[in-house]
Scaffold this motif. Structure first.
Motif, PDB file in Angstrom:
ATOM      1  N   PRO A   2       5.035 -12.670  -0.005  1.00  0.00           N
ATOM      2  CA  PRO A   2       3.777 -12.040  -0.414  1.00  0.00           C
ATOM      3  C   PRO A   2       3.844 -10.518  -0.293  1.00  0.00           C
ATOM      4  N   LYS A   3       3.196  -9.848  -1.253  1.00  0.00           N
ATOM      5  CA  LYS A   3       3.168  -8.381  -1.255  1.00  0.00           C
ATOM      6  C   LYS A   3       1.807  -7.895  -0.768  1.00  0.00           C
ATOM      7  N   ILE A   4       1.840  -6.963   0.163  1.00  0.00           N
ATOM      8  CA  ILE A   4       0.623  -6.364   0.704  1.00  0.00           C
ATOM      9  C   ILE A   4       0.585  -4.884   0.345  1.00  0.00           C
ATOM     10  N   LEU A   5      -0.554  -4.451  -0.159  1.00  0.00           N
ATOM     11  CA  LEU A   5      -0.809  -3.034  -0.402  1.00  0.00           C
ATOM     12  C   LEU A   5      -1.640  -2.500   0.761  1.00  0.00           C
ATOM     13  N   ILE A   6      -1.115  -1.492   1.445  1.00  0.00           N
ATOM     14  CA  ILE A   6      -1.846  -0.817   2.520  1.00  0.00           C
ATOM     15  C   ILE A   6      -2.428   0.463   1.936  1.00  0.00           C
ATOM     16  N   GLU A  44       0.936  -2.618  -8.976  1.00  0.00           N
ATOM     17  CA  GLU A  44       1.768  -3.405  -8.054  1.00  0.00           C
ATOM     18  C   GLU A  44       1.359  -4.874  -7.980  1.00  0.00           C
ATOM     19  N   ALA A  45       0.140  -5.198  -8.406  1.00  0.00           N
ATOM     20  CA  ALA A  45      -0.382  -6.571  -8.343  1.00  0.00           C
ATOM     21  C   ALA A  45      -0.095  -7.232  -6.984  1.00  0.00           C
ATOM     22  N   PRO A  46      -0.589  -6.609  -5.892  1.00  0.00           N
ATOM     23  CA  PRO A  46      -0.323  -7.193  -4.571  1.00  0.00           C
ATOM     24  C   PRO A  46      -1.066  -8.513  -4.376  1.00  0.00           C
ATOM     25  N   ASP A  47      -0.582  -9.289  -3.419  1.00  0.00           N
ATOM     26  CA  ASP A  47      -1.246 -10.547  -3.075  1.00  0.00           C
ATOM     27  C   ASP A  47      -2.462 -10.300  -2.188  1.00  0.00           C
ATOM     28  N   LEU A  48      -2.471  -9.140  -1.491  1.00  0.00           N
ATOM     29  CA  LEU A  48      -3.550  -8.805  -0.562  1.00  0.00           C
ATOM     30  C   LEU A  48      -3.558  -7.300  -0.361  1.00  0.00           C
ATOM     31  N   ALA A  75      -9.552 -10.567  -8.145  1.00  0.00           N
ATOM     32  CA  ALA A  75      -9.220 -11.738  -7.319  1.00  0.00           C
ATOM     33  C   ALA A  75      -8.347 -11.413  -6.105  1.00  0.00           C
ATOM     34  N   ILE A  76      -7.896 -10.170  -5.983  1.00  0.00           N
ATOM     35  CA  ILE A  76      -7.042  -9.803  -4.851  1.00  0.00           C
ATOM     36  C   ILE A  76      -7.896  -9.739  -3.588  1.00  0.00           C
ATOM     37  N   PRO A  77      -7.553 -10.531  -2.554  1.00  0.00           N
ATOM     38  CA  PRO A  77      -8.327 -10.430  -1.311  1.00  0.00           C
ATOM     39  C   PRO A  77      -8.088  -9.081  -0.632  1.00  0.00           C
ATOM     40  N   ILE A  78      -9.159  -8.524  -0.084  1.00  0.00           N
ATOM     41  CA  ILE A  78      -9.097  -7.230   0.603  1.00  0.00           C
ATOM     42  C   ILE A  78      -9.621  -7.413   2.020  1.00  0.00           C
ATOM     43  N   ILE A  79      -8.858  -6.904   2.981  1.00  0.00           N
ATOM     44  CA  ILE A  79      -9.289  -6.875   4.376  1.00  0.00           C
ATOM     45  C   ILE A  79      -9.540  -5.422   4.739  1.00  0.00           C
ATOM     46  N   THR A  80     -10.745  -5.126   5.186  1.00  0.00           N
ATOM     47  CA  THR A  80     -11.093  -3.783   5.636  1.00  0.00           C
ATOM     48  C   THR A  80     -10.478  -3.534   7.009  1.00  0.00           C
ATOM     49  N   LEU A  81      -9.911  -2.350   7.196  1.00  0.00           N
ATOM     50  CA  LEU A  81      -9.439  -1.911   8.513  1.00  0.00           C
ATOM     51  C   LEU A  81     -10.217  -0.655   8.879  1.00  0.00           C
ATOM     52  N   THR A  82     -10.810  -0.658  10.055  1.00  0.00           N
ATOM     53  CA  THR A  82     -11.575   0.512  10.475  1.00  0.00           C
ATOM     54  C   THR A  82     -11.535   0.664  11.994  1.00  0.00           C
ATOM     55  N   ALA A  83     -11.658   1.889  12.435  1.00  0.00           N
ATOM     56  CA  ALA A  83     -11.744   2.166  13.871  1.00  0.00           C
ATOM     57  C   ALA A  83     -13.148   1.875  14.389  1.00  0.00           C
ATOM     58  N   LEU A 119      -4.503 -15.609   2.364  1.00  0.00           N
ATOM     59  CA  LEU A 119      -3.447 -16.037   1.440  1.00  0.00           C
ATOM     60  C   LEU A 119      -3.300 -17.552   1.381  1.00  0.00           C
ATOM     61  N   GLY A 120      -4.073 -18.267   2.213  1.00  0.00           N
ATOM     62  CA  GLY A 120      -3.989 -19.717   2.225  1.00  0.00           C
ATOM     63  C   GLY A 120      -2.694 -20.235   2.808  1.00  0.00           C
TER      64      GLY A 120
END
Length: 124
Positions: A2-6, A44-48, A75-83, A119-120
């Protein structure tokens, strides 16, 4: 793999996440700001996507809104990262279409669980 975009403007955070996720079997690409993250979501069509909130001129919520509005990337799942661990930040993240929310400093095992859930895939 799986490819992740940060999408993260802090170089140390980007580097740390890239190294840790690579060790756990992910291909990782990175963007330094919201507009670049939006463009890379398409190219890049990342998986997440792991999306920082505090990105400067365009915050992570605005970038997420744009990504979710584009049929190519919606449809790309996004996880927020925050302080910030405020419940209002979590609520806003979910309201703009994020699949999940995590806080910094990153607890890699917790984050991996959230990534694998989005990502299941089985955890770990």
């Amino acid at each position: 793999m799986p490819k992740i975009l940060i999408v993260e403007d802090n170089e140390m955070n980007r580097d740390m996440l890239t190294r840790r996720l690579t060790r756990h079997g992910f291909a990782v690409v990175a963007a330094v700001d919201g507009p670049t993250g939006i463009a890379m979501a398409v190219s890049e069509a990342p998986d997440l996507i792991l999306m920082d909130v505090a990105l400067g001129a365009m915050d992570g919520w605005e970038a997420t809104t744009i990504i979710k509005a584009d049929p190519r990337t919606a449809a790309i799942p996004i996880i927020t990262l925050t302080a910030h661990a405020l419940s209002s930040d979590r609520a806003r993240s979910l309201a703009v279409g994020c699949a999940d929310f995590d806080t910094k400093p990153v607890d890699i095992q917790r984050l991996l669980g959230k990534i694998n859930g989005c990502l299941g895939q089985p955890a770990g």
